[in-house]
Design an enzyme around this catalytic site. Structure first.
Site, PDB file in Angstrom:
ATOM      1  N   TRP A 200      35.686  33.107  37.779  1.00  0.00           N
ATOM      2  CA  TRP A 200      35.982  34.548  37.819  1.00  0.00           C
ATOM      3  C   TRP A 200      34.980  35.250  38.746  1.00  0.00           C
ATOM      4  CZ3 TRP A 200      33.104  38.863  36.850  1.00  0.00           C
ATOM      5  CH2 TRP A 200      33.803  40.084  36.832  1.00  0.00           C
ATOM      6  N   ASP A 480      49.766  41.361  35.191  1.00  0.00           N
ATOM      7  CA  ASP A 480      48.451  40.779  34.901  1.00  0.00           C
ATOM      8  C   ASP A 480      48.580  39.656  33.873  1.00  0.00           C
ATOM      9  OD1 ASP A 480      45.715  40.490  34.926  1.00  0.00           O
ATOM     10  OD2 ASP A 480      45.265  42.568  34.416  1.00  0.00           O
ATOM     11  N   ASN A 482      45.533  37.788  31.389  1.00  0.00           N
ATOM     12  CA  ASN A 482      44.076  37.766  31.251  1.00  0.00           C
ATOM     13  C   ASN A 482      43.497  36.736  30.296  1.00  0.00           C
ATOM     14  OD1 ASN A 482      43.007  39.856  33.044  1.00  0.00           O
ATOM     15  ND2 ASN A 482      44.390  41.171  31.902  1.00  0.00           N
ATOM     16  N   CYS A 528      48.636  39.018  39.137  1.00  0.00           N
ATOM     17  CA  CYS A 528      47.209  39.195  38.876  1.00  0.00           C
ATOM     18  C   CYS A 528      46.869  38.367  37.652  1.00  0.00           C
ATOM     19  CB  CYS A 528      46.949  40.682  38.612  1.00  0.00           C
ATOM     20  SG  CYS A 528      45.291  41.055  38.033  1.00  0.00           S
ATOM     21  N   ASP A 550      38.692  40.169  40.774  1.00  0.00           N
ATOM     22  CA  ASP A 550      38.135  41.387  40.178  1.00  0.00           C
ATOM     23  C   ASP A 550      36.823  41.773  40.845  1.00  0.00           C
ATOM     24  OD1 ASP A 550      40.084  42.024  38.408  1.00  0.00           O
ATOM     25  OD2 ASP A 550      39.134  41.103  36.663  1.00  0.00           O
TER      26      ASP A 550
END
Ligand code: DGJ
Length: 742
Positions: A200, A480, A482, A528, A550
């Site tokens: 990340w 997205d 996550n 995303c 990000d």
């Protein structure tokens, strides 16, 4: 016809202007790979390329006179159990518990065109003469299993795509415990393996290692391609191959689930590359009449260096993988409210942001996370895709109309594969999350993954989103995702089909994407996943752009975007200008550099423009005007060359060159400023040597420039004045050069 079959020798030669791929049917009716690489002349008999000799302990599958052994043969699609002791491409478990198979040639077809892969994204053609396809059918008689190896060669690209298809014809079921998409072999090991790895905030860094005997591989097991850690791509390059010259083979998997990219070198220096769905937690049962199709691998050969390989991927993926209305369109310059407000916004605030956005020339306002259910933080609300009327009293419908009245299009964030336990959706359907009954429900970011292997779950989410999209004026969706998957198990599948769950999830995801993109073709989709944790060709098929990371710090983005361009076109790279100090690193970079980096992507802003001083607003207006002038060139109409690697030095450089080589835009970025340092010459690429170009660039308020021939710009380079870099902010300074033929 780029696919030739030499009947007597039983040899297939797939060839075009650039590549040759040669397959031989061996004496035992199995397939052998004789050659893959730069195009060579065709001839009747390539059989001498089958090297063989007697070796100690060699297992023979066919006795004298052929003395055929699989041990050192370059099997086209290898299986275990008949003397080849390297990793196989597939494993078929049969009713009697055996995994030994003997797939032999049954038939083949050579046809113009390229077939679609049912339920899976894949590269495509627009007219039948763009490609030819060879399908070779092999049969394992004892198990009654049919295997079709499919090869498509594009006419105008050094590209061969491959996938495999299994069909169970016999009465007894079989289980595919491993079903990779392809395998190919090279006769030597003198290669370096290139991969895009990270985590990340530092996704897709370029890593290179020398091959060694044994297995070297990368994999994704999180259910989301390789997450932020590994990209479904690997390349084999020669040691001397650079960005601009030398040989390289690229392998890219068009898939968004678990994957394996493996290179195995034997002790005889033979290099086998295999790629496909990862065999871990995979087992696909095939009953009589059932078919299993593997995802596609896109193989690119280039003798023009890493840039040569990347440019082929860029062109092919931008025009023959991405599809839909947005494929060839310049991307709207957007303002995303995430880093500007996070969850803390009101309708009034969003409208004020949109008005300011309109004033500077922004075209699309994107409302990120926090507009639905009770979502005021990341503990709750996912799954409840209806507007939070307390926060947004006009509803999404009313808000979207107000946005359009202001003069900007409106886009919305979703995270459609997830649910928080604190949500109406979870309370109504606790069995819809992926979990193993009786075991702990592992959470990540307080959320759980919906079981998309179940069609009713996909249908439910589809209906909720389709309702919002039909009732409101929505031009863009940010999709997205996550968290990674844990405890892969589906309550809807029987025990002997649990190994299908993760692939079924990916098929469910593709099903939803496919329905929404075809029902709402005008909507621009951006994928995303916590930034760039699911940045893959499979999603590019549906969503022409993807949020790259990000990490919005401009200098870190140089590395991330540089690595990303190994495979993915600039038009796919979601890139925004954000506030300083940067929210991830607390680093301050010049506003000009933030735009100069984001410009080589889809371009937008992710900050609160209302907090910017007026002189910066004027700069932003100019940046947007500049981007509007160049975005067609950058995103749609140019070849992209990497020039200076941030992984090797203090500077990054790249250039977009129009196909007629008359216009170009080059970006030069430095990391830290240096005192009393050496000279810098910025060498360009892709221009005509004999054409004189006008070069212009801005240093603070001054426009500078000169004219020079392409050979000078490429061989000598542009002298970069360190005083200019200091004037431009010193650390993290950058210059963008406008280049046009005189
Ligand atoms: C992760 C994304 O990468 C961010 O851009 C933002 O959309 C947040 N999720 C919202 O939760």
């Amino acid at each position: 016809m780029p696919i030739i079959f030499h009947e007597e020798q039983r040899i297939f030669h797939l060839t075009n202007k650039y590549v040759s791929y040669i397959i031989r049917v061996m004496e035992n009716d199995q397939l052998e790979n004789l050659y893959y690489g730069k195009r060579i002349h065709d001839r009747e008999d390539f059989a001498n390329l089958h090297e063989t000799c007697w070796r100690s302990q060699m297992s023979i599958v066919m006795p004298d006179p052929s003395n055929l052994s699989m041990q050192y043969a370059r099997q086209e699609y290898p299986f275990y159990g008949t003397g080849d002791y390297r990793a196989p491409a597939a494993t078929v478990l049969q009713k009697n518990g055996s995994r030994v198979v003997d797939f032999k040639l049954d038939s083949f077809s050579i046809r113009p065109g390229k077939p679609e892969l049912p339920g899976l994204p894949a590269t495509y053609i627009e007219s039948i003469d763009e490609a030819d396809t060879l399908e070779i059918t092999l049969v394992d008689k004892l198990s009654g299993t049919e295997l079709v190896l499919s090869y498509t060669i594009y006419e105008d690209y050094p590209v061969i795509t491959r996938h495999a298809r299994f069909l169970q014809v016999g009465d007894d079921p079989v289980v595919l415990e491993r079903a990779l998409s392809m395998s190919v072999e090279f006769l030597d090991m003198d290669y370096e393996m290139v991969q895009l790895s990270g985590a990340w905030g530092r996704e897709r860094y370029v890593h290179t290692r020398k091959l060694d005997m044994g297995i070297q591989s990368i994999q994704g097991l999180a259910g989301t391609t390789g997450g932020a850690e590994q990209n479904p791509f690997a390349a084999l390059k020669r040691k001397e191959t650079t960005e601009q010259a030398g040989e390289v083979y690229g392998f890219s998997l068009v898939y968004s689930g678990n994957f394996l990219a493996q290179v195995e070198v034997s002790t005889f220096d033979m290099t086998r590359v295999t790629m496909g769905i990862h065999p871990e937690n995979f087992a696909w049962k095939l009953e009589k009449g059932e078919t299993f199709v593997t995802p596609e691998v896109v193989m690119v050969y280039s003798d023009k260096g890493m840039n040569g390989m990347s440019q082929v991927y860029h062109r092919l993926y931008r025009t023959r993988l991405a599809h839909g209305e947005w494929r060839d369109k310049e991307r709207p310059i957007l303002l995303n409210n995430w880093e500007g407000t996070y969850f803390d916004f009101t309708e009034e605030k969003l409208l004020a942001m949109a008005r300011k956005a309109k004033e500077v020339g922004i075209e699309l306002f994107v409302l990120d996370d926090g507009w639905f259910g009770t979502r005021n933080d990341d503990y709750r609300g996912l799954g409840d895709w209806f507007c939070n009327m307390e926060k947004l009293p006009s509803g999404i419908n009313g808000l979207s109309e107000k946005m359009e009245e202001i003069g900007v299009k409106f886009g919305l964030w979703f995270e459609l594969e997830m649910v928080n336990k604190d949500s109406d959706l979870y309370r109504a359907h606790p069995d819809w999350i992926i979990h193993v009954p009786g075991r702990y429900h592992c959470q990540a970011r307080h959320q759980h993954v919906l079981d998309y292997s179940r069609p009713e779950v996909v249908d439910y989410i589809h209906d909720m989103v389709a309702k919002i999209l039909s009732e409101s004026k929505i031009s863009y969706i940010k999709w997205d995702m996550n968290r990674y998957m844990t405890a892969p198990f589906s309550l809807a599948l029987p025990a002997d089909r649990q190994g299908e769950m993760m692939h079924r999830y990916t098929l469910g995801l593709y099903n939803l994407y496919s329905r929404l993109t075809s029902e709402f073709p005008h909507v621009l989709f951006e994928s995303c996943a916590s930034g760039g944790a699911r940045f893959d060709p499979g999603l590019l098929y549906f969503a022409p752009q993807a949020w790259c990371s990000d990490d919005t710090d401009a200098s870190e983005r140089c590395k991330i975007q540089y690595g990303t361009t190994y495979v993915y076109p600039v038009s796919m790279i979601g890139a925004h200008v954000s506030a300083v100090p940067n929210h991830q690193l607390h680093r301050t970079t010049p506003l000009a550099t933030r735009a100069n980096v984001a410009m080589f992507g889809t371009f937008g802003y992710e900050l609160d423009l209302e907090k910017m001083p007026e002189e910066e607003i004027q700069v932003v207006k100019e940046q947007i005007r500049f981007m509007k002038k160049y975005r067609r060139l950058i995103q749609i109409e140019s070849d992209f060359y990497r020039l200076l690697s941030p992984f090797k030095g203090n500077e990054t450089g790249w250039i977009c060159v129009s196909p007629d080589k008359k216009t170009a835009l080059a970006g030069f970025y430095q990391r830290l400023n240096k005192v009393n340092a050496s000279w810098i010459r910025f060498k360009l690429a892709g221009l005509y040597e004999d054409v004189k170009y006008k070069l212009s660039y801005r240093v603070c308020d001054e426009t500078r420039g000169y004219a020079a021939y392409g050979d000078e710009l490429m061989s000598v380079g542009i002298p970069i004045d360190r005083e200019d870099l200091t004037a431009l902010g010193g650390d993290f300074a950058s210059i963008v050069f406008e280049i046009s033929a005189e």
